[in-house]
Design a protein around this motif. Sequence first.
Motif, short mmCIF file in Angstrom:
data_model
loop_
_atom_site.label_atom_id
_atom_site.label_comp_id
_atom_site.label_asym_id
_atom_site.label_seq_id
_atom_site.Cartn_x
_atom_site.Cartn_y
_atom_site.Cartn_z
N GLU A 61 0.92 -1.14 -0.02
CA GLU A 61 -0.09 -0.11 0.05
C GLU A 61 1.01 1.15 -0.01
OE1 GLU A 61 -2.55 -0.52 3.21
OE2 GLU A 61 -3.72 -2.12 2.57
N LEU A 62 0.91 1.99 -1.25
CA LEU A 62 1.76 3.15 -1.37
C LEU A 62 0.97 4.09 -1.71
CD1 LEU A 62 4.93 1.71 -3.24
CD2 LEU A 62 4.85 2.15 -0.65
N THR A 63 -0.19 3.86 -2.40
CA THR A 63 -0.91 4.89 -3.03
C THR A 63 -2.64 4.44 -2.46
OG1 THR A 63 -1.61 3.82 -5.06
CG2 THR A 63 0.40 5.03 -5.09
N LYS A 64 -3.37 5.66 -3.03
CA LYS A 64 -4.84 5.08 -2.62
C LYS A 64 -5.47 4.01 -3.52
CE LYS A 64 -6.29 9.63 -0.88
NZ LYS A 64 -7.23 10.60 -1.10
N GLU A 65 -4.87 3.69 -4.85
CA GLU A 65 -5.24 2.91 -5.59
C GLU A 65 -4.75 1.38 -5.04
OE1 GLU A 65 -7.06 1.00 -8.75
OE2 GLU A 65 -7.03 3.16 -8.20
N ASP A 66 -3.68 1.45 -4.52
CA ASP A 66 -3.05 0.20 -3.92
C ASP A 66 -4.12 -0.13 -2.61
OD1 ASP A 66 -0.98 0.40 -5.51
OD2 ASP A 66 0.39 1.19 -4.01
N GLU A 67 -4.57 0.84 -2.02
CA GLU A 67 -5.50 0.70 -0.79
C GLU A 67 -6.82 0.21 -1.37
OE1 GLU A 67 -5.70 4.23 1.21
OE2 GLU A 67 -4.06 4.32 2.09
N LYS A 68 -7.33 0.56 -2.54
CA LYS A 68 -8.63 0.27 -3.13
C LYS A 68 -8.34 -1.39 -3.79
CE LYS A 68 -11.11 1.18 -7.39
NZ LYS A 68 -11.48 1.93 -8.53
N LEU A 69 -7.26 -1.75 -3.99
CA LEU A 69 -6.93 -3.18 -4.54
C LEU A 69 -7.16 -4.23 -3.37
CD1 LEU A 69 -4.52 -2.58 -7.14
CD2 LEU A 69 -6.75 -3.13 -7.49
N ASN A 70 -6.66 -3.53 -2.09
CA ASN A 70 -6.68 -4.46 -0.95
C ASN A 70 -8.01 -4.59 -0.49
OD1 ASN A 70 -4.11 -5.27 -1.59
ND2 ASN A 70 -3.17 -3.39 -0.08
N ARG A 71 -8.88 -3.65 -0.67
CA ARG A 71 -10.33 -3.84 -0.13
C ARG A 71 -11.24 -4.65 -0.99
NH1 ARG A 71 -9.58 2.01 0.68
NH2 ARG A 71 -10.62 2.40 -1.33
N ARG A 72 -11.02 -5.91 -0.86
CA ARG A 72 -11.84 -6.92 -1.88
C ARG A 72 -12.48 -8.11 -1.26
NH1 ARG A 72 -6.50 -8.28 -0.23
NH2 ARG A 72 -5.80 -10.25 -0.81
N VAL A 73 -13.21 -9.16 -1.96
CA VAL A 73 -13.52 -10.19 -1.52
C VAL A 73 -13.11 -11.17 -2.28
CG1 VAL A 73 -15.68 -11.76 -1.55
CG2 VAL A 73 -15.63 -9.40 -0.17
N GLU A 74 -12.50 -12.26 -2.25
CA GLU A 74 -12.02 -13.23 -2.98
C GLU A 74 -12.80 -14.71 -2.84
OE1 GLU A 74 -7.82 -13.98 -3.30
OE2 GLU A 74 -7.28 -11.85 -3.13
N ILE A 75 -12.82 -15.23 -4.06
CA ILE A 75 -13.73 -16.42 -4.18
C ILE A 75 -12.80 -17.55 -4.35
CG2 ILE A 75 -15.72 -17.70 -5.07
CD1 ILE A 75 -16.56 -15.13 -3.49
N VAL A 76 -12.80 -18.55 -3.62
CA VAL A 76 -11.79 -19.63 -3.89
C VAL A 76 -12.61 -21.00 -3.94
CG1 VAL A 76 -10.11 -21.24 -2.67
CG2 VAL A 76 -10.05 -18.68 -2.13
N ILE A 77 -12.49 -21.50 -4.96
CA ILE A 77 -13.20 -22.90 -5.44
C ILE A 77 -12.50 -23.96 -4.50
CG2 ILE A 77 -13.95 -24.65 -7.31
CD1 ILE A 77 -14.13 -22.63 -9.05
N THR A 78 -13.47 -24.69 -3.67
CA THR A 78 -12.75 -25.63 -2.71
C THR A 78 -12.99 -27.16 -3.35
OG1 THR A 78 -14.73 -25.83 -1.49
CG2 THR A 78 -12.65 -24.31 -0.72
N GLU A 79 -14.22 -27.05 -4.21
CA GLU A 79 -14.55 -28.49 -4.79
C GLU A 79 -15.26 -27.91 -6.14
OE1 GLU A 79 -16.92 -31.19 -2.79
OE2 GLU A 79 -15.79 -30.89 -0.91
N ARG A 80 -14.95 -28.76 -7.32
CA ARG A 80 -15.61 -28.57 -8.64
C ARG A 80 -16.83 -29.77 -8.60
NH1 ARG A 80 -13.54 -24.65 -12.02
NH2 ARG A 80 -11.43 -23.95 -11.26
#
Length: 276
Positions: free
Chosen positions: A257-276
Amino acid sequence: MRLPFFISLFFTLFLFPAQQKKVEMSVFYESNEYELTKEQKAEIINFLDKPNLENIELYGFADTLGNIQANQRISELRVAGVKELILEWYQNVLIITKASGEKQHQGVQFDNQRRVDIVLTYQLEKHEKKIKKIEPIEDVKDSTTKKVQVPDLSQRDVFYETFGSSDRIVIENLLFEPGTTDFLHGNTPNELYYLVDLMDSIQTMKIHIEGHVCCIDDKKLSKERAKTVYFFLRANGIDKSRMTFKGYSNSSPRVKELTKEDEKLNRRVEIVITER
């Protein structure tokens, strides 16, 4: 000089009272109906999302038609349906229920009599954490933008291909109002609709929902944002056995996190597929 115990207790109880708040919503039914629709379930789930819930009161009512015994029974079924939904999410909250078969005031319209009133009591946060302002995404012009009702399908194939080639996806525009679990400007990201469609078509798929924040350590907020996505999927028909969720605070940043854009990228939700 140390204050006597009873004076100290007086100061604690009366000078620093708990910030308690009550809010209420009503769920309305057609005649002789008691099962909740998918839309009603979503509304209730969103309404329940309050901090530090203390108790939930449910009051069931029927219209002025029919006899008291029949009205009592339909009121009880309505309350039972709402209680069952609540217990899926909140097992440790006191739920007070009351169903009435007695006739209401004749001046009240029938469609307003057939209802369940939900009253929540919760404690307000003592201090609101200062969260840096979230920058709006490029295609959001102002706060009056209406919530997406029919998702834009132009990027659906790209979304499907990403899931097909990777077990992890970052939902880039899944942003929230500062310090809350509300989607930014009330806009539900199209990708969430795509995810519902994808999981409907692949019934064996299971996922883990990861919530992340930027800037400061706030595990609770990251978990609540992950839970918001979980609730959205549940309200749209995805079975809870196919999903888990967890908040990771700011422990796993995408970028430094060096810029506001970096902070924006870190405010997130990620989806992980655990089973297909």
